[in-house]
Motif scaffolding. Structure first.
Motif, PDB file in Angstrom:
ATOM      1  N   THR A   1      -0.100 -54.793  57.837  1.00 32.64           N
ATOM      2  CA  THR A   1       0.503 -53.485  58.089  1.00 32.64           C
ATOM      3  C   THR A   1      -0.564 -52.392  58.114  1.00 32.64           C
ATOM      4  O   THR A   1      -1.369 -52.298  57.197  1.00 32.64           O
ATOM      5  CB  THR A   1       1.517 -53.156  56.970  1.00 32.64           C
ATOM      6  N   GLU A   2      -0.555 -51.605  59.158  1.00 28.64           N
ATOM      7  CA  GLU A   2      -1.489 -50.478  59.254  1.00 28.64           C
ATOM      8  C   GLU A   2      -0.853 -49.267  58.568  1.00 28.64           C
ATOM      9  O   GLU A   2       0.222 -48.814  58.964  1.00 28.64           O
ATOM     10  CB  GLU A   2      -1.745 -50.173  60.746  1.00 28.64           C
ATOM     11  N   VAL A   3      -1.492 -48.771  57.497  1.00 27.28           N
ATOM     12  CA  VAL A   3      -0.952 -47.620  56.769  1.00 27.28           C
ATOM     13  C   VAL A   3      -2.061 -46.608  56.528  1.00 27.28           C
ATOM     14  O   VAL A   3      -3.146 -46.988  56.087  1.00 27.28           O
ATOM     15  CB  VAL A   3      -0.464 -48.020  55.337  1.00 27.28           C
ATOM     16  N   TYR A   4      -1.802 -45.352  56.820  1.00 21.68           N
ATOM     17  CA  TYR A   4      -2.715 -44.280  56.390  1.00 21.68           C
ATOM     18  C   TYR A   4      -1.942 -43.093  55.852  1.00 21.68           C
ATOM     19  O   TYR A   4      -0.920 -42.720  56.424  1.00 21.68           O
ATOM     20  CB  TYR A   4      -3.659 -43.842  57.531  1.00 21.68           C
ATOM     21  N   THR A   5      -2.428 -42.533  54.737  1.00 18.47           N
ATOM     22  CA  THR A   5      -1.800 -41.338  54.166  1.00 18.47           C
ATOM     23  C   THR A   5      -2.655 -40.117  54.486  1.00 18.47           C
ATOM     24  O   THR A   5      -3.834 -40.247  54.844  1.00 18.47           O
ATOM     25  CB  THR A   5      -1.693 -41.446  52.634  1.00 18.47           C
ATOM     26  N   THR A   6      -2.063 -38.937  54.320  1.00 21.09           N
ATOM     27  CA  THR A   6      -2.792 -37.681  54.535  1.00 21.09           C
ATOM     28  C   THR A   6      -4.114 -37.680  53.764  1.00 21.09           C
ATOM     29  O   THR A   6      -5.170 -37.402  54.331  1.00 21.09           O
ATOM     30  CB  THR A   6      -1.919 -36.496  54.053  1.00 21.09           C
TER      31      THR A   6
ATOM     32  N   LEU B   1     -11.783 -38.783  54.336  1.00 22.58           N
ATOM     33  CA  LEU B   1     -12.771 -39.394  55.231  1.00 22.58           C
ATOM     34  C   LEU B   1     -13.217 -38.376  56.286  1.00 22.58           C
ATOM     35  O   LEU B   1     -14.406 -38.243  56.574  1.00 22.58           O
ATOM     36  CB  LEU B   1     -12.202 -40.630  55.927  1.00 22.58           C
ATOM     37  N   GLY B   2     -12.229 -37.649  56.825  1.00 18.76           N
ATOM     38  CA  GLY B   2     -12.538 -36.657  57.860  1.00 18.76           C
ATOM     39  C   GLY B   2     -13.556 -35.645  57.353  1.00 18.76           C
ATOM     40  O   GLY B   2     -14.500 -35.291  58.062  1.00 18.76           O
ATOM     41  N   ARG B   3     -13.375 -35.240  56.103  1.00 18.36           N
ATOM     42  CA  ARG B   3     -14.293 -34.243  55.534  1.00 18.36           C
ATOM     43  C   ARG B   3     -15.727 -34.769  55.553  1.00 18.36           C
ATOM     44  O   ARG B   3     -16.650 -34.066  55.943  1.00 18.36           O
ATOM     45  CB  ARG B   3     -13.828 -33.929  54.108  1.00 18.36           C
ATOM     46  N   ILE B   4     -15.898 -36.032  55.155  1.00 16.75           N
ATOM     47  CA  ILE B   4     -17.247 -36.619  55.173  1.00 16.75           C
ATOM     48  C   ILE B   4     -17.769 -36.681  56.609  1.00 16.75           C
ATOM     49  O   ILE B   4     -18.926 -36.378  56.880  1.00 16.75           O
ATOM     50  CB  ILE B   4     -17.246 -38.011  54.498  1.00 16.75           C
ATOM     51  N   GLY B   5     -16.889 -37.029  57.544  1.00 16.76           N
ATOM     52  CA  GLY B   5     -17.297 -37.109  58.953  1.00 16.76           C
ATOM     53  C   GLY B   5     -17.807 -35.766  59.469  1.00 16.76           C
ATOM     54  O   GLY B   5     -18.860 -35.688  60.106  1.00 16.76           O
ATOM     55  N   PHE B   6     -17.053 -34.696  59.179  1.00 20.63           N
ATOM     56  CA  PHE B   6     -17.481 -33.370  59.642  1.00 20.63           C
ATOM     57  C   PHE B   6     -18.774 -32.932  58.941  1.00 20.63           C
ATOM     58  O   PHE B   6     -19.632 -32.302  59.553  1.00 20.63           O
ATOM     59  CB  PHE B   6     -16.368 -32.342  59.410  1.00 20.63           C
ATOM     60  N   GLU B   7     -18.897 -33.290  57.648  1.00 19.77           N
ATOM     61  CA  GLU B   7     -20.125 -32.923  56.933  1.00 19.77           C
ATOM     62  C   GLU B   7     -21.338 -33.640  57.519  1.00 19.77           C
ATOM     63  O   GLU B   7     -22.413 -33.054  57.654  1.00 19.77           O
ATOM     64  CB  GLU B   7     -19.990 -33.248  55.435  1.00 19.77           C
ATOM     65  N   ILE B   8     -21.171 -34.917  57.867  1.00 21.38           N
ATOM     66  CA  ILE B   8     -22.293 -35.656  58.468  1.00 21.38           C
ATOM     67  C   ILE B   8     -22.641 -35.034  59.818  1.00 21.38           C
ATOM     68  O   ILE B   8     -23.813 -34.788  60.129  1.00 21.38           O
ATOM     69  CB  ILE B   8     -21.954 -37.158  58.638  1.00 21.38           C
ATOM     70  N   ALA B   9     -21.610 -34.727  60.626  1.00 23.85           N
ATOM     71  CA  ALA B   9     -21.856 -34.143  61.952  1.00 23.85           C
ATOM     72  C   ALA B   9     -22.565 -32.793  61.821  1.00 23.85           C
ATOM     73  O   ALA B   9     -23.412 -32.433  62.645  1.00 23.85           O
ATOM     74  CB  ALA B   9     -20.546 -33.986  62.708  1.00 23.85           C
ATOM     75  N   ASN B  10     -22.235 -32.081  60.768  1.00 24.89           N
ATOM     76  CA  ASN B  10     -22.843 -30.772  60.544  1.00 24.89           C
ATOM     77  C   ASN B  10     -24.363 -30.867  60.369  1.00 24.89           C
ATOM     78  O   ASN B  10     -25.095 -29.949  60.718  1.00 24.89           O
ATOM     79  CB  ASN B  10     -22.204 -30.136  59.295  1.00 24.89           C
ATOM     80  N   LEU B  11     -24.825 -32.002  59.848  1.00 21.86           N
ATOM     81  CA  LEU B  11     -26.269 -32.195  59.660  1.00 21.86           C
ATOM     82  C   LEU B  11     -26.908 -32.824  60.895  1.00 21.86           C
ATOM     83  O   LEU B  11     -28.100 -33.076  60.933  1.00 21.86           O
ATOM     84  CB  LEU B  11     -26.531 -33.103  58.458  1.00 21.86           C
TER      85      LEU B  11
ATOM     86  N   GLY C   1     -10.598 -45.558  61.686  1.00 25.74           N
ATOM     87  CA  GLY C   1     -10.007 -46.361  60.621  1.00 25.74           C
ATOM     88  C   GLY C   1     -10.735 -47.684  60.410  1.00 25.74           C
ATOM     89  O   GLY C   1     -11.745 -47.971  61.058  1.00 25.74           O
ATOM     90  N   ASN C   2     -10.173 -48.491  59.519  1.00 21.94           N
ATOM     91  CA  ASN C   2     -10.858 -49.694  59.057  1.00 21.94           C
ATOM     92  C   ASN C   2     -11.055 -50.745  60.162  1.00 21.94           C
ATOM     93  O   ASN C   2     -12.184 -51.186  60.415  1.00 21.94           O
ATOM     94  CB  ASN C   2     -10.040 -50.272  57.891  1.00 21.94           C
ATOM     95  N   LEU C   3      -9.989 -51.103  60.838  1.00 23.43           N
ATOM     96  CA  LEU C   3     -10.095 -52.184  61.835  1.00 23.43           C
ATOM     97  C   LEU C   3     -10.851 -51.739  63.090  1.00 23.43           C
ATOM     98  O   LEU C   3     -11.750 -52.429  63.564  1.00 23.43           O
ATOM     99  CB  LEU C   3      -8.693 -52.685  62.214  1.00 23.43           C
TER     100      LEU C   3
ATOM    101  N   LEU D   1      -0.525 -39.654  63.012  1.00 27.64           N
ATOM    102  CA  LEU D   1      -0.821 -38.906  61.789  1.00 27.64           C
ATOM    103  C   LEU D   1      -2.324 -38.657  61.663  1.00 27.64           C
ATOM    104  O   LEU D   1      -2.765 -37.568  61.285  1.00 27.64           O
ATOM    105  CB  LEU D   1      -0.308 -39.677  60.560  1.00 27.64           C
ATOM    106  N   TRP D   2      -3.108 -39.663  61.981  1.00 29.85           N
ATOM    107  CA  TRP D   2      -4.579 -39.543  61.928  1.00 29.85           C
ATOM    108  C   TRP D   2      -5.028 -38.335  62.768  1.00 29.85           C
ATOM    109  O   TRP D   2      -5.832 -37.508  62.353  1.00 29.85           O
ATOM    110  CB  TRP D   2      -5.207 -40.845  62.447  1.00 29.85           C
TER     111      TRP D   2
END
Ligand code: IPM
Ligand code: MN
Length: 374
Positions: free
Chosen positions: A163-168, A174-184, A246-248, A203-204
Motif C-alpha cells: 500500500t502506498e501511503v503518505y501523510t502531510t 522531506l520537502g523542506r530538506i529538498g528545498f534547503e538542498i536546492a537553495n545551496l 517518494g520511496n519507490l 496529496l504529495w
C-alpha cells in the motif's frame, strides 16, 4: 580540544568489507591531520549477521546505531540468502535500521566527474557536468504501508498487497530538506509523483506546492510525473537539479541517474533523520553500488563511493563542508592523475586494486590536509 566523533561501521556483505578497509585508512588520516578524533566501532548487518545470530540485524546493533554520531555501511546481500523468508533476508537489516532510526531523507547525488564523462552509456555532451541530487523518501510509501502481505482467497487464489501511503508530515519534512538542498545549489526542485493516477501523488503535489509558496517561493518548483521523469533523465538529464520523490520512484530514478554517470562505483548516499541524543542529525551513509557478489573478495571493487560516503558524513552530520570538499578533492586529483579501478578503467590509465586506490586517495588527502588546501 579535538572534536570527538563516534562512528558505527557496518561493513556488511559482498564487497562491503573490502571497500571499508580504505575508509578506515582515510579516517586514520583524519585523526592524524585534523582536529577531529573519530572512534570506530565495528559490527554486523545483513547476511553476516544472519550467519552469526540468525537475524539480519540484532537489537544490540540497533541500540549502538541510535547512540552513535553516524553510521557508515558497506553493503548487504548475497545470493545464498535469496531463499530465506522475507524477514530474515539481509536487506531487512538495512530496512530496519532506516525505519528504527527514522532516516527518512535519502540524498543520492549523481555527479559526472570531468575525467569520467566518457564512461557514461549516454553521449558525453549529454552528461558532461551533470550534477543531480535525487532526494528519496526512505521510511514511508509502499515499502512500509499497511495493509501488506500475501493472503489466501476463497477460490484458492492468492493476493499480494502493498500500500502506498503518505501523510502531510512525511511529505512536508522531506520537502523542506529538498528545498534547503536546492537553495545551496541551482535552486530548482522537480517534485515527482503520479498525481494523474494516485491519490498519494495528489496529496504529495498539494503539500509540496503549499510548502513552497509559504517558505521557499524563491526556489523554482516544477512538478513532473514519474514516468516522464525517467524518460527526461535519459533524454536531457542536465535540466535537473534536485529531484524530490517518494520511496519507490526514488529507488528507480536514483538507479537511472546513478547509471548516467557511468560509474556506479563512485556514488555515495546519505540517509538523514531528526536531531538525535548526540545533538546531531541521525544519519547513515552508504555507497549506492550494493554488495556486488560477482566481484566480492577479489580486491578489485571501487572504494570511492565508500570514501565519498565519509565525505558526505563530514558535510551533513559534522557540518564541516571544508573537510568534505578536501576528501572530494583528493578523489578528483587521483582521477585526474589517471588512477582507476577496473570498473572505470580507461585507455592509458593506471589500473589499481581496491586497496591501492585507497592508499593513493589517502596519500593525496594527507597532502591536502598538511597544506590545508581546499
Ligand atoms: C537501495 C536498495 C534497497 C532499497 C534494498 C537493498 C532494500 O535497492 O538502497 O536502493 O530497495 O531501498
Ligand atoms: Mn535501489
Amino acid at each position: 580540544m579535538k572534536e570527538k566523533v563516534n562512528l558505527l561501521l557496518l561493513p556488511g556483505d559482498g564487497i562491503g568489507p573490502e571497500v571499508c578497509i580504505p575508509v578506515k585508512k582515510i579516517i586514520n588520516c583524519l585523526n592524524n591531520f585534523t582536529n577531529i578524533e573519530f572512534s570506530i566501532e565495528e559490527d554486523l548487518v545483513g547476511g553476516c549477521s544472519y550467519d552469526e545470530f540468525k537475524l539480519p540485524i540484532t537489537e544490540k546493533v540497533i541500540s549502538k546505531a541510535k547512540a552513535s554520531d553516524g553510521i557508515l555501511l558497506g553493503a548487504v546481500g548475497a545470493p545464498k540468502y535469496e531463499n530465506l523468508p522475507f524477514d530474515l533476508r539481509p536487506e531487512r537489516g538495512l530496512l530496519k535500521l532506516r525505519k528504527e532510526l527514522e532516516l527518512y531523507a535519502n540524498i543520492r547525488p549523481a555527479k559526472v566527474f570531468n575525467s569520467l564523462a566518457d564512461a557514461s552509456s549516454l553521449k558525453p555532451n549529454i552528461v558532461k557536468n551533470m550534477d543531480i541530487v535525487v532526494l528519496r523518501e526512505l521510511t514511508g510509501g509502499i515499502y512500509f504501508g499497511e495493509p501488506r502481505g500475501i493472503f489466501e482467497l476463497d477460490d484458492g487464489q492468492k493476493k499480494g498487497i502493498n500500500t502506498e501511503v503518505y501523510t502531510t508530515n512525511e511529505i512536508v519534512r522531506l520537502g523542506r530538506i529538498g528545498f534547503e538542498i536546492a537553495n545551496l545549489r541551482n535552486k530548482t526542485v522537480h517534485s515527482v509523483e503520479k498525481a494523474n493516477v494516485m491519490e498519494s501523488g495528489v496529496l504529495w503535489r498539494e503539500e509540496t506546492t503549499k510548502l513552497h509558496s509559504k517558505e521557499f517561493s524563491h526556489i523554482n518548483l516544477k512538478h513532473m510525473y514519474a514516468d516522464n521523469c525517467a524518460m527526461q533523465l535519459v533524454k536531457n538529464p542536465k535540466q535537473f537539479d534536485v529531484i524530490l520523490t517518494g520511496n519507490l520512484f526514488g529507488d528507480i530514478l536514483s538507479d537511472i541517474s546513478a547509471e548516467l554517470t557511468g560509474s556506479l562505483g563512485m556514488l555515495p548516499s546519505a540517509s538523514l533523520g531528526e536531531i538525535g541524543d548526540s545533538k546531531r542529525r541521525k544519519s547513515l551513509y552508504e555507497p549506492v553500488h550494493g554488495s556486488a557478489p560477482d566481484i566480492a573478495g577479489k580486491n578489485i571493487a571501487n572504494p570511492i563511493a565508500m570514501i565519498l560516503s565519509l565525505s558526505m558524513f563530514c558535510n551533513y552530520t559534522l557540518k564541516n563542508n571544508i573537510l568534505s570538499s578536501q576528501i572530494e578533492n583528493a578523489v578528483e586529483k587521483v582521477l585526474e592523475n589517471g588512477y582507476r579501478t577496473k570498473d572505470i578503467m580507461q585507455k592509458n590509465c593506471n589500473l589499481l586494486s581496491t586497496s591501492e586506490m585507497g592508499d593513493v586517495v589517502t596519500e593525496n588527502l594527507k597532502n591536502i590536509l598538511e597544506k590545508n588546501e581546499l
